[in-house]
Design a protein around this motif. Structure first.
Motif, PDB file in Angstrom:
ATOM      1  N   MET A  71     -12.945  25.642  38.424  1.00 49.62           N
ATOM      2  CA  MET A  71     -13.123  25.466  39.863  1.00 49.62           C
ATOM      3  C   MET A  71     -11.830  25.101  40.603  1.00 49.62           C
ATOM      4  N   PRO A  72     -10.935  24.260  40.032  1.00 52.93           N
ATOM      5  CA  PRO A  72      -9.690  23.932  40.751  1.00 52.93           C
ATOM      6  C   PRO A  72      -8.844  25.142  41.111  1.00 52.93           C
ATOM      7  N   LEU A  73      -9.009  26.260  40.408  1.00 52.89           N
ATOM      8  CA  LEU A  73      -8.250  27.473  40.734  1.00 52.89           C
ATOM      9  C   LEU A  73      -8.613  28.011  42.110  1.00 52.89           C
ATOM     10  N   TRP A  74      -9.773  27.602  42.631  1.00 52.22           N
ATOM     11  CA  TRP A  74     -10.283  28.115  43.898  1.00 52.22           C
ATOM     12  C   TRP A  74     -10.181  27.095  45.032  1.00 52.22           C
ATOM     13  N   LEU A  75      -9.776  25.874  44.715  1.00 56.26           N
ATOM     14  CA  LEU A  75      -9.745  24.812  45.724  1.00 56.26           C
ATOM     15  C   LEU A  75      -8.380  24.706  46.384  1.00 56.26           C
ATOM     16  N   GLU A  76      -8.345  23.976  47.507  1.00 56.49           N
ATOM     17  CA  GLU A  76      -7.081  23.663  48.160  1.00 56.49           C
ATOM     18  C   GLU A  76      -6.152  22.955  47.165  1.00 56.49           C
ATOM     19  N   LYS A  77      -4.877  23.276  47.197  1.00 58.11           N
ATOM     20  CA  LYS A  77      -3.933  22.748  46.217  1.00 58.11           C
ATOM     21  C   LYS A  77      -3.811  21.225  46.267  1.00 58.11           C
ATOM     22  N   SER A  78      -4.054  20.641  47.430  1.00 60.92           N
ATOM     23  CA  SER A  78      -3.905  19.192  47.565  1.00 60.92           C
ATOM     24  C   SER A  78      -5.127  18.411  47.086  1.00 60.92           C
ATOM     25  N   VAL A  79      -6.185  19.127  46.726  1.00 61.53           N
ATOM     26  CA  VAL A  79      -7.450  18.494  46.353  1.00 61.53           C
ATOM     27  C   VAL A  79      -7.505  18.277  44.844  1.00 61.53           C
ATOM     28  N   GLU A  80      -8.031  17.141  44.447  1.00 60.96           N
ATOM     29  CA  GLU A  80      -8.223  16.867  43.025  1.00 60.96           C
ATOM     30  C   GLU A  80      -9.587  17.390  42.588  1.00 60.96           C
ATOM     31  N   GLY A  81      -9.589  18.299  41.623  1.00 62.24           N
ATOM     32  CA  GLY A  81     -10.830  18.801  41.044  1.00 62.24           C
ATOM     33  C   GLY A  81     -11.191  17.944  39.845  1.00 62.24           C
ATOM     34  N   VAL A  82     -12.343  17.313  39.898  1.00 60.82           N
ATOM     35  CA  VAL A  82     -12.720  16.314  38.888  1.00 60.82           C
ATOM     36  C   VAL A  82     -14.045  16.703  38.248  1.00 60.82           C
ATOM     37  N   GLN A  83     -14.173  16.442  36.953  1.00 58.14           N
ATOM     38  CA  GLN A  83     -15.434  16.660  36.253  1.00 58.14           C
ATOM     39  C   GLN A  83     -15.799  15.400  35.467  1.00 58.14           C
ATOM     40  N   ILE A  84     -17.045  14.969  35.614  1.00 55.07           N
ATOM     41  CA  ILE A  84     -17.532  13.795  34.907  1.00 55.07           C
ATOM     42  C   ILE A  84     -18.123  14.241  33.576  1.00 55.07           C
ATOM     43  N   TYR A  85     -17.832  13.489  32.510  1.00 54.15           N
ATOM     44  CA  TYR A  85     -18.304  13.916  31.191  1.00 54.15           C
ATOM     45  C   TYR A  85     -18.647  12.713  30.317  1.00 54.15           C
ATOM     46  N   HIS A  86     -19.402  12.983  29.258  1.00 59.38           N
ATOM     47  CA  HIS A  86     -19.704  11.987  28.228  1.00 59.38           C
ATOM     48  C   HIS A  86     -18.637  12.058  27.141  1.00 59.38           C
ATOM     49  N   LYS A  87     -18.047  10.925  26.819  1.00 64.47           N
ATOM     50  CA  LYS A  87     -17.019  10.895  25.787  1.00 64.47           C
ATOM     51  C   LYS A  87     -17.642  11.145  24.422  1.00 64.47           C
ATOM     52  N   LEU A  88     -16.949  11.968  23.591  1.00 66.43           N
ATOM     53  CA  LEU A  88     -17.404  12.241  22.242  1.00 66.43           C
ATOM     54  C   LEU A  88     -16.974  11.123  21.302  1.00 66.43           C
ATOM     55  N   HIS A  89     -17.760  10.875  20.285  1.00 67.02           N
ATOM     56  CA  HIS A  89     -17.438   9.803  19.332  1.00 67.02           C
ATOM     57  C   HIS A  89     -16.257  10.185  18.451  1.00 67.02           C
ATOM     58  N   ASN A  90     -16.174  11.457  18.094  1.00 67.72           N
ATOM     59  CA  ASN A  90     -15.066  11.913  17.258  1.00 67.72           C
ATOM     60  C   ASN A  90     -13.816  12.084  18.117  1.00 67.72           C
ATOM     61  N   GLN A  91     -12.765  11.340  17.816  1.00 69.74           N
ATOM     62  CA  GLN A  91     -11.562  11.341  18.659  1.00 69.74           C
ATOM     63  C   GLN A  91     -10.847  12.688  18.647  1.00 69.74           C
ATOM     64  N   GLU A 105     -14.471   9.939  32.259  1.00 76.39           N
ATOM     65  CA  GLU A 105     -15.635   9.452  31.515  1.00 76.39           C
ATOM     66  C   GLU A 105     -16.674   8.898  32.481  1.00 76.39           C
ATOM     67  N   MET A 106     -17.938   9.091  32.132  1.00 78.56           N
ATOM     68  CA  MET A 106     -19.023   8.702  33.029  1.00 78.56           C
ATOM     69  C   MET A 106     -18.956   7.231  33.428  1.00 78.56           C
ATOM     70  N   HIS A 107     -18.690   6.354  32.460  1.00 76.30           N
ATOM     71  CA  HIS A 107     -18.717   4.925  32.777  1.00 76.30           C
ATOM     72  C   HIS A 107     -17.505   4.480  33.603  1.00 76.30           C
ATOM     73  N   LYS A 108     -16.524   5.379  33.776  1.00 78.53           N
ATOM     74  CA  LYS A 108     -15.347   5.058  34.587  1.00 78.53           C
ATOM     75  C   LYS A 108     -15.406   5.716  35.968  1.00 78.53           C
ATOM     76  N   THR A 109     -16.525   6.362  36.278  1.00 76.61           N
ATOM     77  CA  THR A 109     -16.636   7.153  37.506  1.00 76.61           C
ATOM     78  C   THR A 109     -16.407   6.318  38.761  1.00 76.61           C
ATOM     79  N   ALA A 110     -17.147   5.210  38.885  1.00 75.86           N
ATOM     80  CA  ALA A 110     -17.073   4.401  40.107  1.00 75.86           C
ATOM     81  C   ALA A 110     -15.657   3.885  40.341  1.00 75.86           C
TER      82      ALA A 110
END
Length: 291
Positions: free
Chosen positions: A126-146, A165-170
């Motif tokens: 999606m960031p390929l289609w957004l304004e260059k000054s905008v931050e494209g962010v995706q929220i995700y669940h961290k995997l246990h395997n590093q 990471e989801m718990h760091k969203t706010a």
């Protein structure tokens, strides 16, 4: 030591031609569906309860179509390790993106409601289609395997997106807002809450379903705009994702109404192309069947 080696083989595998990739996907379908029977019981139950009006032969066809698509999605995701931005823009097209970019130019951040529908990993482009000054962010669940965590972050961020990471969203969003940065942030909002966290239920695919409402709370609290990303599979390896505004003033809506609108749009998409939904997920484990 393990990560560089796996990343090398991942990039090597991702460079195989598309025709070979889909031949491998056909083989993976047979392995998952006929040999391993991967979660077939859950898939069949989800489908029969979600489409009570369909006959058993129709359910079986959706089931097979889903496993074909599921295999495609797994291997298509690996392609993110080497695919060029130009090619991915041809294969994953975003429509009505100007509506989102217009909000961004006004200094407004946007919440994008997603589901486990279509190739959600390719939505990271999606960031390929957004304004260059905008931050494209995706929220995700961290995997246990590093090691797997590092590999997934590598492919998800190749097109300029930021994974949080989801718990760091706010905390992350608060820092963005305080620094007056504009973001377009994607939330896969159809996950099933834990039983002790199931406080709000709504009708979804013939179930009285517990839902997460965190995306709505964030959207309203920070004054974000709200869009749904309506994904369609045009043909094998090609998708269109259209931004659909859920409401022009989400902060004015009663509690939970924005969440209701999201699930209504998601259900319409699933009814249109049911094989594109993640039926292996035990989405309705805390839900009640309805007529």
């Amino acid at each position: 030591m393990m990560y560089p080696l796996l990343r090398f083989f991942l990039k090597l595998f991702s460079c195989i031609p598309w025709c070979i990739l889909y031949a491998l996907s056909d083989g993976l379908f047979c392995l998952l569906y006929y040999v391993a029977g991967y979660r077939r019981k859950i898939v069949r139950q989800n489908l029969t309860e979600s489409f009570p009006e369909k006959s058993l032969p129709e359910i079986r066809q959706i089931e097979k179509d889903f496993y074909h698509f599921f295999a495609d999605t797994i291997l298509e995701s690996y392609k993110l390790a080497s695919i060029s931005p130009e090619e991915l823009r041809k294969r994953m097209k975003f429509k009505n993106v100007e509506a989102v970019n217009a909000k961004s130019r006004e200094g407004k951040s946007v919440s994008v409601y997603l589901g486990h529908y279509g190739n959600w990993e390719w939505v990271s482009s999606m960031p390929l289609w957004l304004e260059k000054s905008v931050e494209g962010v995706q929220i995700y669940h961290k995997l246990h395997n590093q090691t797997m965590e590092r590999l997934m972050l590598y492919i998800r961020e190749r097109m300029g997106g930021i994974s949080v990471e989801m718990h760091k969203t706010a905390r992350y969003i608060t820092e963005l807002v305080n620094s007056r940065k504009v973001c377009v942030i994607g939330f896969i909002a159809d996950q099933s809450p834990k039983k002790r966290e199931s406080r709000y239920f709504l009708p979804f695919l013939h179930h009285k379903t517990p839902v997460l409402t965190g995306t709505e709370k964030i959207t309203k609290h920070y004054g974000f705009e709200a869009f749904f990303l309506d994904v369609k599979r045009v043909k094998r390896g090609y998708y269109e994702a259209e931004f659909v505004q859920l409401h022009d003033a989400p902060q004015s809506l009663p509690d939970f109404e924005l969440t209701v609108l999201y699930f209504q749009h998601l259900e319409q998409a699933i009814q249109r192309q049911p094989e594109l939904y993640l039926w292996t997920h035990n989405r309705f484990k805390h839900a009640e069947k309805t007529k």
